[in-house]
Design a protein around this motif. Structure first.
Motif, PDB file in Angstrom:
ATOM      1  N   UNK A 155       0.685  -0.918   0.321  1.00 30.08           N
ATOM      2  CA  UNK A 155       0.105   0.342  -0.171  1.00 30.08           C
ATOM      3  C   UNK A 155       0.755   1.363  -0.230  1.00 30.08           C
ATOM      4  N   UNK A 156       2.168   1.305  -0.058  1.00 29.53           N
ATOM      5  CA  UNK A 156       3.527   1.699   0.531  1.00 29.53           C
ATOM      6  C   UNK A 156       3.321   2.739  -0.987  1.00 29.53           C
ATOM      7  N   UNK A 157       3.002   3.580  -1.657  1.00 30.53           N
ATOM      8  CA  UNK A 157       2.787   4.279  -2.802  1.00 30.53           C
ATOM      9  C   UNK A 157       2.413   6.213  -2.438  1.00 30.53           C
ATOM     10  N   UNK A 158       3.088   6.427  -4.407  1.00 27.09           N
ATOM     11  CA  UNK A 158       2.455   7.692  -3.985  1.00 27.09           C
ATOM     12  C   UNK A 158       1.483   8.115  -5.313  1.00 27.09           C
ATOM     13  N   UNK A 159       1.085   9.241  -5.152  1.00 26.89           N
ATOM     14  CA  UNK A 159       0.089   9.512  -6.648  1.00 26.89           C
ATOM     15  C   UNK A 159       0.247  11.014  -6.731  1.00 26.89           C
ATOM     16  N   UNK A 160      -0.129  10.782  -8.215  1.00 29.44           N
ATOM     17  CA  UNK A 160       0.105  12.375  -8.565  1.00 29.44           C
ATOM     18  C   UNK A 160      -2.009  12.453  -8.560  1.00 29.44           C
ATOM     19  N   UNK A 161      -2.548  13.696  -8.291  1.00 28.65           N
ATOM     20  CA  UNK A 161      -3.242  14.119  -8.287  1.00 28.65           C
ATOM     21  C   UNK A 161      -4.005  13.590  -9.317  1.00 28.65           C
ATOM     22  N   UNK A 162      -3.888  13.784 -10.581  1.00 27.79           N
ATOM     23  CA  UNK A 162      -4.761  13.017 -11.439  1.00 27.79           C
ATOM     24  C   UNK A 162      -5.105  11.925 -11.581  1.00 27.79           C
ATOM     25  N   UNK A 163      -3.768  10.647 -11.244  1.00 31.01           N
ATOM     26  CA  UNK A 163      -4.548   9.720 -10.729  1.00 31.01           C
ATOM     27  C   UNK A 163      -5.254   9.485  -9.179  1.00 31.01           C
ATOM     28  N   UNK A 164      -5.105  10.543  -8.389  1.00 30.68           N
ATOM     29  CA  UNK A 164      -6.173  10.089  -6.951  1.00 30.68           C
ATOM     30  C   UNK A 164      -7.713  10.303  -7.524  1.00 30.68           C
ATOM     31  N   UNK A 165      -7.813  11.329  -8.406  1.00 35.67           N
ATOM     32  CA  UNK A 165      -9.296  12.161  -8.713  1.00 35.67           C
ATOM     33  C   UNK A 165      -9.283  10.739  -9.415  1.00 35.67           C
ATOM     34  N   UNK A 166      -8.558   9.821 -10.230  1.00 35.52           N
ATOM     35  CA  UNK A 166      -9.737   9.163 -11.428  1.00 35.52           C
ATOM     36  C   UNK A 166      -9.274   8.021 -10.131  1.00 35.52           C
ATOM     37  N   UNK A 168     -10.246   7.901  -6.787  1.00 36.88           N
ATOM     38  CA  UNK A 168     -11.907   8.346  -6.268  1.00 36.88           C
ATOM     39  C   UNK A 168     -12.934   8.432  -7.075  1.00 36.88           C
ATOM     40  N   UNK A 169     -12.714   8.615  -8.695  1.00 40.76           N
ATOM     41  CA  UNK A 169     -13.888   8.668  -8.852  1.00 40.76           C
ATOM     42  C   UNK A 169     -14.824   6.964  -9.716  1.00 40.76           C
ATOM     43  N   UNK A 170     -13.975   6.215  -8.876  1.00 39.29           N
ATOM     44  CA  UNK A 170     -14.336   4.890  -9.364  1.00 39.29           C
ATOM     45  C   UNK A 170     -15.438   4.509  -8.281  1.00 39.29           C
ATOM     46  N   UNK A 171     -17.009   4.386  -8.918  1.00 38.72           N
ATOM     47  CA  UNK A 171     -17.831   3.786  -7.621  1.00 38.72           C
ATOM     48  C   UNK A 171     -18.133   2.857  -7.251  1.00 38.72           C
ATOM     49  N   UNK A 172     -17.268   1.582  -7.432  1.00 38.24           N
ATOM     50  CA  UNK A 172     -17.316   0.492  -6.269  1.00 38.24           C
ATOM     51  C   UNK A 172     -16.942   0.701  -4.710  1.00 38.24           C
TER      52      UNK A 172
END
Length: 315
Positions: A155-166, A168-172
């Motif tokens: 679970x240790x990882x860095x994500x750019x804001x674009x990846x984070x938004x993508x 968070x947009x997943x509905x599951x």
């Protein structure tokens, strides 16, 4: 100046809150970036939330989120990502088994243009042989199902804001962060790290909780168990054909043996396989039922940010 958010899911980690703040503050303050620490209290039964509140008072770098009850690590990660304001977000364990120094390496790679930086385990630290075997089996299944190498994933990882938004947009609702963060794609690289011993306290994961975690995440991200049902059905079909041929040969040659031993064994075997198959299908139906109910991943009871507390969960 860029803002980096570090998300720290916390469950019964009162002994590690101050250590995490101290180590991360020291590490990130040396970098030319703004930073924030987002602690997510996952319904802890000890003084974890009190420790988070104490650290957040008067400290603009710290935000605390407290769940109304325990919703699990995946929910805590998603809540942290939803709360974080950073241009990039790092998810790491509160017990400092994920080295803070590696966050700096991830940050430098992000500044070079990478949008997802995976923390890859060079060594797994101290764990029992049984745990290592079960973990290896789980990741082999997930790697095969997702076609993503998860043998050393974390679970240790860095994500750019674009990846984070993508993400968070997943509905599951039953999200498996470790796999979904790879599934979303984007420009990805990795850094290796050695899993450290806990700074304090003991692991909150029992063998039972790890098994439940594995089953939940396999079924939420993969249909492999359903394929196992089909595979078992084909095996039983081949056995039935072979036994039928043997029975016909014995019948026409006059060597058929009277008795019901074979019939009884077949009934028991087929019955067991049917029950297992129905159980697997039933579990998937339960997962579908949970998704259709549309309940939120988590409920927030309190949020504290830079000394300002909002009991209604707003910021």
């Amino acid at each position: 100046m860029s803002l980096i958010s570090v998300i720290l899911p916390s469950y019964n980690e009162e002994e590690n809150i101050h250590r995490a703040v101290e180590r991360l503050s020291e590490t990130l303050s040396r970098e030319e970036v703004d930073w924030e620490l987002v602690f997510v209290n996952d319904g802890s039964r000890d003084g974890t939330w009190q420790r988070i509140t104490e650290e957040a008072k008067g400290n603009p770098h710290i935000t605390g989120v407290s769940f109304s009850r325990n919703f699990g690590k995946e929910a805590a990660i998603m809540a942290g990502l939803a709360t974080a304001k950073g241009d990039c977000c790092v998810v790491m364990d509160c017990d400092l088994q994920h080295p803070p120094e590696t966050v700096v390496e991830m940050l430098h790679l992000w500044q070079q243009g990478y949008e997802v930086v995976e923390g890859v385990k060079r060594s797994r630290g101290r764990e029992s042989r049984l745990h290592a075997l079960l973990a290896g089996t789980f990741y082999r299944i997930m790697s095969s199902a997702t076609r993503i190498d998860m043998s050393r994933a974390s679970d240790f990882k860095l994500m750019d804001r674009k990846a984070v938004n993508a993400l968070l947009s997943l509905p599951e609702k039953n999200a498996f962060f470790r796999a979904l963060s790879s599934w979303v794609g984007f420009k990805t690289t990795s850094v290796e790290f050695d899993v450290r011993e806990r700074e304090a306290g003991t692991s909150k994961w029992s063998s039972r909780s790890l098994a439940a975690y594995a089953i939940r995440n396999i079924t939420s991200f993969s249909s492999a168990p359903l394929q196992i049902v089909t595979f078992l059905g084909l095996i039983m079909l081949l056995l039935a054909v072979a036994l039928s041929i043997q029975t016909l040969i014995r019948y026409f040659s006059g060597t058929a043996v009277e008795g019901f031993t074979t019939v009884i064994l077949l009934i028991l075997l087929i019955g067991s396989l049917l029950m297992i198959s129905l159980g697997i299908i039933g579990y998937y139906l339960a997962q579908i039922y949970k998704e259709l109910k549309g309940r939120p991943r988590y409920l927030i009871s309190e949020v504290i940010s830079g000394g300002t507390e909002n009991p209604d969960g707003t910021k």
